[in-house]
Scaffold this motif. Sequence first.
Motif, PDB file in Angstrom:
ATOM      1  N   SER A  90       4.386   6.999   8.683  1.00 42.36           N
ATOM      2  CA  SER A  90       3.251   7.004   7.751  1.00 42.36           C
ATOM      3  C   SER A  90       3.477   7.953   6.584  1.00 42.36           C
ATOM      4  N   LEU A  91       3.251   7.440   5.390  1.00 41.88           N
ATOM      5  CA  LEU A  91       3.393   8.241   4.176  1.00 41.88           C
ATOM      6  C   LEU A  91       2.045   8.480   3.516  1.00 41.88           C
ATOM      7  N   GLU A  92       0.972   8.303   4.267  1.00 43.35           N
ATOM      8  CA  GLU A  92      -0.367   8.450   3.711  1.00 43.35           C
ATOM      9  C   GLU A  92      -0.798   9.903   3.582  1.00 43.35           C
ATOM     10  N   ALA A  93      -0.198  10.796   4.326  1.00 46.32           N
ATOM     11  CA  ALA A  93      -0.585  12.210   4.269  1.00 46.32           C
ATOM     12  C   ALA A  93       0.141  12.891   3.109  1.00 46.32           C
ATOM     13  N   THR A  94      -0.609  13.285   2.090  1.00 45.65           N
ATOM     14  CA  THR A  94       0.020  13.890   0.920  1.00 45.65           C
ATOM     15  C   THR A  94       0.668  15.221   1.256  1.00 45.65           C
ATOM     16  N   GLY A  95       0.224  15.888   2.317  1.00 47.64           N
ATOM     17  CA  GLY A  95       0.852  17.133   2.735  1.00 47.64           C
ATOM     18  C   GLY A  95       2.300  16.908   3.148  1.00 47.64           C
ATOM     19  N   ARG A  96       2.565  15.819   3.840  1.00 45.08           N
ATOM     20  CA  ARG A  96       3.937  15.492   4.232  1.00 45.08           C
ATOM     21  C   ARG A  96       4.792  15.221   2.991  1.00 45.08           C
ATOM     22  N   LEU A  97       4.213  14.540   2.016  1.00 46.18           N
ATOM     23  CA  LEU A  97       4.957  14.256   0.785  1.00 46.18           C
ATOM     24  C   LEU A  97       5.209  15.528   0.001  1.00 46.18           C
ATOM     25  N   SER A  98       4.242  16.408  -0.046  1.00 47.63           N
ATOM     26  CA  SER A  98       4.425  17.689  -0.747  1.00 47.63           C
ATOM     27  C   SER A  98       5.540  18.493  -0.101  1.00 47.63           C
ATOM     28  N   ASN A  99       5.600  18.496   1.221  1.00 51.54           N
ATOM     29  CA  ASN A  99       6.677  19.201   1.919  1.00 51.54           C
ATOM     30  C   ASN A  99       8.040  18.626   1.547  1.00 51.54           C
ATOM     31  N   LEU A 100       8.115  17.328   1.375  1.00 51.73           N
ATOM     32  CA  LEU A 100       9.371  16.697   0.992  1.00 51.73           C
ATOM     33  C   LEU A 100       9.823  17.190  -0.377  1.00 51.73           C
ATOM     34  N   LEU A 101       8.892  17.309  -1.292  1.00 51.12           N
ATOM     35  CA  LEU A 101       9.232  17.726  -2.645  1.00 51.12           C
ATOM     36  C   LEU A 101       9.513  19.210  -2.772  1.00 51.12           C
ATOM     37  N   PHE A 102       8.691  20.011  -2.164  1.00 50.31           N
ATOM     38  CA  PHE A 102       8.669  21.426  -2.505  1.00 50.31           C
ATOM     39  C   PHE A 102       9.208  22.362  -1.423  1.00 50.31           C
ATOM     40  N   ASP A 103       9.669  21.828  -0.306  1.00 46.94           N
ATOM     41  CA  ASP A 103      10.284  22.685   0.719  1.00 46.94           C
ATOM     42  C   ASP A 103      11.744  22.906   0.424  1.00 46.94           C
ATOM     43  N   SER A 156       0.832  -1.210   0.000  1.00 46.01           N
ATOM     44  CA  SER A 156       0.000   0.000   0.000  1.00 46.01           C
ATOM     45  C   SER A 156       0.866   1.260   0.000  1.00 46.01           C
ATOM     46  N   THR A 157       1.947   1.233   0.763  1.00 49.42           N
ATOM     47  CA  THR A 157       2.870   2.372   0.802  1.00 49.42           C
ATOM     48  C   THR A 157       3.509   2.589  -0.565  1.00 49.42           C
ATOM     49  N   ILE A 158       3.961   1.517  -1.196  1.00 51.33           N
ATOM     50  CA  ILE A 158       4.571   1.625  -2.527  1.00 51.33           C
ATOM     51  C   ILE A 158       3.564   2.212  -3.519  1.00 51.33           C
ATOM     52  N   GLU A 159       2.354   1.706  -3.503  1.00 47.92           N
ATOM     53  CA  GLU A 159       1.323   2.196  -4.424  1.00 47.92           C
ATOM     54  C   GLU A 159       1.028   3.672  -4.186  1.00 47.92           C
ATOM     55  N   GLY A 160       0.900   4.057  -2.924  1.00 46.35           N
ATOM     56  CA  GLY A 160       0.589   5.450  -2.595  1.00 46.35           C
ATOM     57  C   GLY A 160       1.705   6.406  -2.988  1.00 46.35           C
ATOM     58  N   VAL A 161       2.932   6.040  -2.697  1.00 47.53           N
ATOM     59  CA  VAL A 161       4.073   6.897  -3.037  1.00 47.53           C
ATOM     60  C   VAL A 161       4.230   6.970  -4.561  1.00 47.53           C
ATOM     61  N   THR A 162       4.079   5.834  -5.235  1.00 43.30           N
ATOM     62  CA  THR A 162       4.174   5.813  -6.695  1.00 43.30           C
ATOM     63  C   THR A 162       3.112   6.718  -7.313  1.00 43.30           C
ATOM     64  N   TRP A 163       1.890   6.620  -6.832  1.00 43.25           N
ATOM     65  CA  TRP A 163       0.800   7.458  -7.338  1.00 43.25           C
ATOM     66  C   TRP A 163       1.117   8.936  -7.114  1.00 43.25           C
ATOM     67  N   PHE A 164       1.552   9.285  -5.909  1.00 41.21           N
ATOM     68  CA  PHE A 164       1.845  10.677  -5.595  1.00 41.21           C
ATOM     69  C   PHE A 164       2.956  11.223  -6.493  1.00 41.21           C
ATOM     70  N   LEU A 165       4.029  10.466  -6.645  1.00 39.33           N
ATOM     71  CA  LEU A 165       5.152  10.938  -7.458  1.00 39.33           C
ATOM     72  C   LEU A 165       4.764  11.072  -8.927  1.00 39.33           C
ATOM     73  N   ARG A 166       3.998  10.124  -9.426  1.00 41.06           N
ATOM     74  CA  ARG A 166       3.551  10.190 -10.820  1.00 41.06           C
ATOM     75  C   ARG A 166       2.715  11.443 -11.054  1.00 41.06           C
ATOM     76  N   ASN A 167       1.860  11.784 -10.090  1.00 42.88           N
ATOM     77  CA  ASN A 167       0.981  12.949 -10.236  1.00 42.88           C
ATOM     78  C   ASN A 167       1.682  14.261  -9.921  1.00 42.88           C
ATOM     79  N   SER A 168       2.762  14.217  -9.168  1.00 43.27           N
ATOM     80  CA  SER A 168       3.478  15.442  -8.794  1.00 43.27           C
ATOM     81  C   SER A 168       4.676  15.721  -9.701  1.00 43.27           C
ATOM     82  N   CYS A 169       5.340  14.672 -10.145  1.00 44.16           N
ATOM     83  CA  CYS A 169       6.584  14.823 -10.909  1.00 44.16           C
ATOM     84  C   CYS A 169       6.470  14.332 -12.346  1.00 44.16           C
TER      85      CYS A 169
END
Length: 86
Positions: A73-86, A17-30
């Motif tokens: 937990s990597l389920e919060a897209t806000g945390r992932l966005s901070n990783l990319l764009f901070d 589930s973590t792999i799928e979620g991170v993959t989805w987020f990165l595909r949609n963000s990058c």
Amino acid sequence: MYEFKLYIAGQTPQSNSTIEGVTWFLRNSCGDKHVLNIVDILQNPSQAIDDGVFVTPTLVKIEPKPERRIVGSLEATGRLSNLLFD
């Protein structure tokens, strides 16, 4: 180009589930401008130790610098966005 490493512990439903979620987020963000390397610490513990990773899941943004990490937990897209764009 963005480069990431995702550290997981085994092929469990939670890891998948973590792999799928991170993959989805990165595909949609990058789009196609990212590389995601997955490290299973049960299969490659020395890689995790060498990289200073002791908790899973851990997502590391390697490029572009500076390196950043999210642990837990990597389920919060806000945390992932901070990783990319901070």
